[in-house]
Design a protein around this motif. Structure first.
Motif, PDB file in Angstrom:
ATOM      1  N   LEU A  46     -23.959 -27.251   1.029  1.00  0.00           N
ATOM      2  CA  LEU A  46     -24.819 -26.058   1.083  1.00  0.00           C
ATOM      3  C   LEU A  46     -24.076 -24.831   0.567  1.00  0.00           C
ATOM      4  O   LEU A  46     -24.633 -24.032  -0.194  1.00  0.00           O
ATOM      5  N   VAL A  47     -22.812 -24.684   0.980  1.00  0.00           N
ATOM      6  CA  VAL A  47     -22.007 -23.550   0.516  1.00  0.00           C
ATOM      7  C   VAL A  47     -21.698 -23.694  -0.974  1.00  0.00           C
ATOM      8  O   VAL A  47     -21.728 -22.712  -1.729  1.00  0.00           O
ATOM      9  N   ASP A  48     -21.415 -24.915  -1.408  1.00  0.00           N
ATOM     10  CA  ASP A  48     -21.152 -25.171  -2.826  1.00  0.00           C
ATOM     11  C   ASP A  48     -22.377 -24.808  -3.670  1.00  0.00           C
ATOM     12  O   ASP A  48     -22.251 -24.214  -4.746  1.00  0.00           O
ATOM     13  N   ASP A  49     -23.572 -25.143  -3.169  1.00  0.00           N
ATOM     14  CA  ASP A  49     -24.805 -24.795  -3.873  1.00  0.00           C
ATOM     15  C   ASP A  49     -24.998 -23.286  -3.936  1.00  0.00           C
ATOM     16  O   ASP A  49     -25.537 -22.758  -4.917  1.00  0.00           O
ATOM     17  N   LEU A  50     -24.573 -22.585  -2.885  1.00  0.00           N
ATOM     18  CA  LEU A  50     -24.714 -21.127  -2.856  1.00  0.00           C
ATOM     19  C   LEU A  50     -23.906 -20.457  -3.967  1.00  0.00           C
ATOM     20  O   LEU A  50     -24.301 -19.406  -4.485  1.00  0.00           O
ATOM     21  N   LEU A  51     -22.766 -21.065  -4.310  1.00  0.00           N
ATOM     22  CA  LEU A  51     -21.917 -20.486  -5.357  1.00  0.00           C
ATOM     23  C   LEU A  51     -22.643 -20.390  -6.691  1.00  0.00           C
ATOM     24  O   LEU A  51     -22.285 -19.575  -7.539  1.00  0.00           O
ATOM     25  N   ASP A  52     -23.676 -21.207  -6.871  1.00  0.00           N
ATOM     26  CA  ASP A  52     -24.470 -21.158  -8.095  1.00  0.00           C
ATOM     27  C   ASP A  52     -25.178 -19.815  -8.234  1.00  0.00           C
ATOM     28  O   ASP A  52     -25.532 -19.401  -9.336  1.00  0.00           O
ATOM     29  N   PHE A  53     -25.388 -19.140  -7.096  1.00  0.00           N
ATOM     30  CA  PHE A  53     -26.086 -17.858  -7.102  1.00  0.00           C
ATOM     31  C   PHE A  53     -25.173 -16.681  -6.803  1.00  0.00           C
ATOM     32  O   PHE A  53     -25.491 -15.547  -7.140  1.00  0.00           O
TER      33      PHE A  53
END
Length: 267
Positions: free
Chosen positions: A167-174
């Motif tokens: 979830l945190v890794d996905d947040l880095l996309d934004f």
């Protein structure tokens, strides 16, 4: 951060009272399996970069890269066999199969705008969290005095911390910068992959957000202005904060799972 899986295994082993040579051996096995998934994933996603460097298939071609991934999978099992225990092989095979099933499941959902949170978490569990769970459980299996309760607790820990990690890794996309990420920002959405902030934003019912997201996913393109607008909409509906709070909830559950172990520096 990308070496967190072996760290989970090594720390779980220490917490379980094991400090022998088989802990780093299985940590290496996990790295081989993880790397195999990465080199194959980059072919599937047609990604040119991996952590800021040229992806293997971009440099050496798909034929060599497919064989390299196959080699890494088999090499990992070959290393694991040196422990001479089928329990470890059985667990590694189960985890690897679930990861591949997760990749297949994600392919069926690629470009699906109305992906539910439950479907999204199913992808995360299979593609990412099960490997974390396997790491933690193997650490417990190595411990001389570990029982089933401890192993199950470590599995739950890994499953929850792995979900939070993704979830945190996905947040880095934004929230990340392109140079630091080693890949283009907004890449997941451009590839048709829905992540929790976008799922939350769509659930808000904002008509402009739906039109924008649908266009990006269909055309697989994202302009600078559209990126700024998307970021503004995510901030307006507190979608980034929602994803962060959700990740924090999984971290809390992971911590609680370890309470079956006595207090120690490793715990």
């Amino acid at each position: 951060g990308k070496r967190i899986r072996p760290a989970v295994l090594l720390m779980a082993a220490r917490m379980s009272g094991y400090t022998g040579e088989h802990a780093p051996l299985f940590a290496s096995v996990i790295e081989f399996i993880h790397t195999a998934t990465l080199v194959h994933d980059d072919i599937i996603d047609e990604s040119d970069l991996r952590r800021g460097r040229q992806a293997v298939h971009s440099r050496w071609g798909n034929d060599v890269t497919v064989l390299l991934g196959d080699f890494l999978y088999i090499k990992s099992m070959s290393l694991a066999l040196t422990r001479d225990s089928l329990d470890f092989i059985r667990l590694l095979c189960e985890v690897t199969l679930r990861m591949i099933e997760g990749e297949l499941y994600q392919l069926t959902k690629n470009g699906v705008i109305d992906l539910s949170e439950d479907e999204h978490f199913e992808i995360i569990r299979r593609k990412t969290a099960y490997l974390f769970a396997g790491c933690a459980r193997i650490g417990g299996m190595l411990g001389p005095g570990t029982n089933t309760e401890h192993e199950d607790a470590l599995w739950d820990y890994g499953l929850n911390i792995g979900t939070a990690f993704q979830l945190v890794d996905d947040l880095l996309d934004f929230t990340g910068e392109e140079d630091a990420l080693g890949k283009p920002v907004g890449g997941d959405l451009r590839e048709g992959k829905m992540t929790l902030p976008v799922i939350h934003l769509l659930a808000s019912g904002d008509a402009r957000a739906e039109v924008l997201i649908r266009r990006i996913v269909v055309e697989r393109a994202l302009s600078v202005d559209e990126w700024r607008e998307l970021r503004a909409l995510l901030a307006q509906h507190r979608s980034i904060e929602y994803a962060r709070l959700t990740a924090a909830g999984f971290v809390d559950r992971a911590k609680k799972a370890l309470l079956v172990f006595p207090a120690s520096a490793e715990r």
